[in-house]
Design a protein around this motif. Structure first.
Motif, short mmCIF file in Angstrom:
data_model
loop_
_atom_site.label_atom_id
_atom_site.label_comp_id
_atom_site.label_asym_id
_atom_site.label_seq_id
_atom_site.Cartn_x
_atom_site.Cartn_y
_atom_site.Cartn_z
N GLY A 9 -28.72 5.26 -32.44
CA GLY A 9 -30.17 5.23 -32.49
C GLY A 9 -30.78 6.38 -31.72
N SER A 10 -32.08 6.52 -31.87
CA SER A 10 -32.80 7.63 -31.25
C SER A 10 -33.65 7.13 -30.08
CB SER A 10 -33.68 8.32 -32.29
OG SER A 10 -34.54 7.38 -32.89
N ILE A 11 -34.02 8.06 -29.22
CA ILE A 11 -34.85 7.73 -28.06
C ILE A 11 -36.30 7.57 -28.53
CG2 ILE A 11 -35.47 8.44 -25.72
CD1 ILE A 11 -32.48 8.08 -26.24
N PRO A 12 -36.99 6.56 -28.04
CA PRO A 12 -38.37 6.38 -28.51
C PRO A 12 -39.28 7.54 -28.10
CG PRO A 12 -37.84 4.85 -26.72
CD PRO A 12 -36.56 5.49 -27.14
N ASN A 13 -40.18 7.87 -28.99
CA ASN A 13 -41.15 8.93 -28.73
C ASN A 13 -42.38 8.38 -28.03
OD1 ASN A 13 -39.43 10.68 -29.98
ND2 ASN A 13 -40.84 11.33 -31.56
N LEU A 14 -43.11 9.28 -27.40
CA LEU A 14 -44.29 8.87 -26.64
C LEU A 14 -45.38 8.30 -27.54
CD1 LEU A 14 -44.50 11.81 -24.07
CD2 LEU A 14 -43.70 9.47 -23.67
N ASN A 15 -45.38 8.70 -28.80
CA ASN A 15 -46.41 8.17 -29.69
C ASN A 15 -46.06 6.78 -30.23
OD1 ASN A 15 -44.41 8.77 -31.50
ND2 ASN A 15 -45.59 10.28 -32.66
N LEU A 16 -45.02 6.17 -29.65
CA LEU A 16 -44.66 4.82 -30.09
C LEU A 16 -45.67 3.79 -29.59
CD1 LEU A 16 -42.56 2.89 -31.41
CD2 LEU A 16 -41.48 2.74 -29.16
N ILE A 17 -46.13 3.96 -28.37
CA ILE A 17 -47.03 2.96 -27.81
C ILE A 17 -48.43 3.12 -28.40
CG2 ILE A 17 -47.68 4.36 -25.79
CD1 ILE A 17 -47.64 1.61 -24.24
N GLU A 18 -49.04 1.98 -28.71
CA GLU A 18 -50.40 1.96 -29.24
C GLU A 18 -51.30 1.32 -28.18
OE1 GLU A 18 -50.59 0.76 -33.56
OE2 GLU A 18 -48.54 0.16 -33.08
N VAL A 19 -52.46 1.91 -28.03
CA VAL A 19 -53.39 1.45 -27.01
C VAL A 19 -54.75 1.24 -27.65
CG1 VAL A 19 -54.39 1.95 -24.76
CG2 VAL A 19 -52.13 2.83 -25.31
N SER A 20 -55.34 0.13 -27.32
CA SER A 20 -56.69 -0.17 -27.81
C SER A 20 -57.58 -0.44 -26.61
CB SER A 20 -56.66 -1.40 -28.73
OG SER A 20 -57.97 -1.87 -28.99
N VAL A 21 -58.73 0.21 -26.58
CA VAL A 21 -59.68 0.05 -25.48
C VAL A 21 -60.97 -0.52 -26.05
CG1 VAL A 21 -60.86 1.18 -23.57
CG2 VAL A 21 -58.66 2.05 -24.36
N TRP A 22 -61.49 -1.53 -25.37
CA TRP A 22 -62.71 -2.14 -25.92
C TRP A 22 -63.53 -2.78 -24.81
CZ3 TRP A 22 -62.93 -7.53 -25.26
CH2 TRP A 22 -61.71 -8.14 -24.94
N ASN A 23 -64.81 -2.90 -25.08
CA ASN A 23 -65.69 -3.69 -24.23
C ASN A 23 -66.78 -4.32 -25.08
OD1 ASN A 23 -67.60 -1.68 -24.67
ND2 ASN A 23 -67.25 -0.68 -22.69
N GLY A 24 -67.59 -5.12 -24.45
CA GLY A 24 -68.55 -5.93 -25.19
C GLY A 24 -69.60 -5.13 -25.92
N CYS A 25 -69.92 -3.95 -25.44
CA CYS A 25 -70.94 -3.13 -26.10
C CYS A 25 -70.33 -2.04 -26.96
CB CYS A 25 -71.87 -2.51 -25.05
SG CYS A 25 -72.97 -3.72 -24.27
N GLY A 26 -69.03 -1.99 -27.03
CA GLY A 26 -68.39 -0.99 -27.89
C GLY A 26 -68.61 0.43 -27.43
#
Lengths: 203, 256
Positions: free
Chosen positions: A102-119
């Motif tokens: 197998g291959s080493i995971p790339n940095l773009n593997l992680i997904e991040v979502s940022v949110w708040n009540g007012c968008g």
């Protein structure tokens, strides 16, 4: 010595060139991170590999921004991904391997979502990746805007002026979700990255 | 003294400016633990019984179509093989004899290779295999034109959890580690890759063909050498009536 000092600075948030907002350390502004500081993704059964793992609201950021020069204080908030200098610089830092294929995971593997009540966050509530896939890649939460947006509208405007989570909670707090869908091509092992949240005033 | 005061003044000013700048950071560490997971789901009866109580069954054999379905999910590259095993070395275990012996030429040592398998689909990754047959995908030969060893199950009297040599059959993948993906099936799951026809879903048929006299003419090695009872024990040999058992293990292993 100079080199070491420069290197350390290069790994931290960019230095501001203005002095319009109060410092968050010695001044009256505040920048809080709540929640776990270690986000552990453990893939130990097939269902997790198939559907991925999502941690919702694992990190919360709260901001209190005070201005020094009236009408001038403006800021941005960014995320920076780091792999502790591992090379190639597009990979997670391996801590230990459990297998040989197998291959080493790339940095773009992680997904991040940022949110708040007012968008107010950029791409509020949408999972994004560090798409440049390189160490120190940056994602904006509140981008570097030419205009100064004051709190209050709660309509998705990217608020970047003075204010506080105490009075405008949904515009000065941010929730962070994390998601990883590893697929089946990665090398078994334990890997690590660090995500920095940088609050910096801008001209 | 004036110079010193000026320097101190500048220092104080710069300190003041530094504190006035808004810059701060917080960190989280993300750790990802990818543990190797290999899951083999098998749909099959606990026992597959072959009861030969009619002459036509001796002549034509008994087939069990689709008796075993293997479904694979793996986070790593893998190989899959079947191995015949018993308590009696390379022969079936005789649980009971139905007669007092059946005569001097009757034999209760039946080779494990008399069990034939047929798989669908074929082995998708055969790089490195060198046997006469690479897998069990060849259809069963007709009873009147058997090919010894063509579909005979791989067997061993040793450790069944050691992968077969490159000269033996694999259901999927191949012996050893070559790399490049040609000798192993990539990680994946029947859940996402689809069922029948994908590399993660296999249907197994079984056949036992005793023949008359019951010498099991299809038994053989993967090199094509016959292992029927006459070849093994001499002319006029035949199987002693009785109850025999053997065990077929399906082993899913990481290719490394």
């Amino acid at each position: 010595m100079f080199f070491i000092h420069f290197f350390v600075l290069g790994q931290t948030c960019p230095n501001p060139i203005t002095n319009n907002c109060s410092d968050a350390v010695a001044g009256t502004s505040r920048f809080y991170l709540d929640g776990r500081q270690n986000i552990d993704f453990t893939f130990d059964d097939m269902n997790k590999y198939v559907r991925g793992i999502t941690f919702s609201g694992s990190t919360q950021l709260r901001l209190k921004i005070d201005e020094i020069n009236p009408g001038m204080c403006k800021w941005k908030l960014v995320m920076i991904v780091e792999n502790n200098g591992h090379l190639p610089n597009n990979e997670w830092e391996p801590l230990v391997y459990y297998g040989g294929s197998g291959s080493i995971p790339n940095l773009n593997l992680i997904e991040v979502s940022v949110w708040n009540g007012c968008g107010t966050a950029l791409y509020n509530g949408v999972f994004r990746t560090f798409f440049n896939n390189v160490n120190n890649d940056t994602l904006s939460i509140i981008p570097d805007l030419a205009v100064r947006n004051l709190p209050g509208p709660c309509d998705g405007t990217h608020i970047n002026g003075p204010g506080s989570y105490l009075t405008n909670y949904n515009e000065f707090s941010f929730n962070i979700d994390y998601r990883i869908k590893p697929g089946f091509a990665l090398r078994p092992g334990s890997y690590q990255i660090r995500i920095r949240f940088c609050l910096v005033e801008i001209p | 003294m004036k110079k010193l005061g000026l320097i101190l003044g500048i220092g104080a000013l710069s300190t003041s400016l530094s504190y006035a700048q808004l810059v701060d950071e917080k960190n989280v560490t993300v750790t990802m633990d990818l543990q190797p997971v290999l899951q083999l789901n098998m749909t099959t009866p606990d026992q597959i019984a072959f009861v030969f109580d009619e002459i036509r069954e001796y002549y034509g054999g008994i087939l069990k179509y689709g008796a075993t379905i293997l479904k694979v999910s793996s986070s790593v590259s893998w190989d899959l093989y079947a191995v015949g095993h018993s308590q009696n070395g390379t022969f079936w275990d005789q649980q009971m004899a139905y007669s007092t012996g059946g005569g001097p030429n009757s034999k209760n040592t039946l080779p494990l290779s008399l069990l034939e398998l047929h798989q669908y689909p074929a082995n998708p990754r055969t790089n490195g295999l060198s046997g006469t047959w690479l897998d069990y995908s060849t259809p069963f030969a007709p009873a009147n034109a058997v090919v010894p060893g063509q579909n005979s199950v791989y067997y061993t009297a040793g450790n069944p959890y050691v992968g077969p040599a490159a000269t033996e059959k694999y259901i999927a993948g191949a012996a050893g580690f070559i790399g490049g993906g040609g000798d192993a099936v990539d990680g994946g799951s029947f859940l996402t890759a689809g069922s029948l026809g994908s590399n993660y879903y296999y249907v197994l048929d079984y056949r036992i063909l005793p023949g008359l006299p019951a010498i099991f003419p299809a038994a053989g090695t993967n090199a094509g050498a016959p292992e029927d009872l006459v070849t093994l024990f001499g002319a006029n040999s035949y199987a002693q009536p009785g109850v025999y058992t053997m065990n077929v293990k399906y082993v899913l292993m990481e290719d490394q």
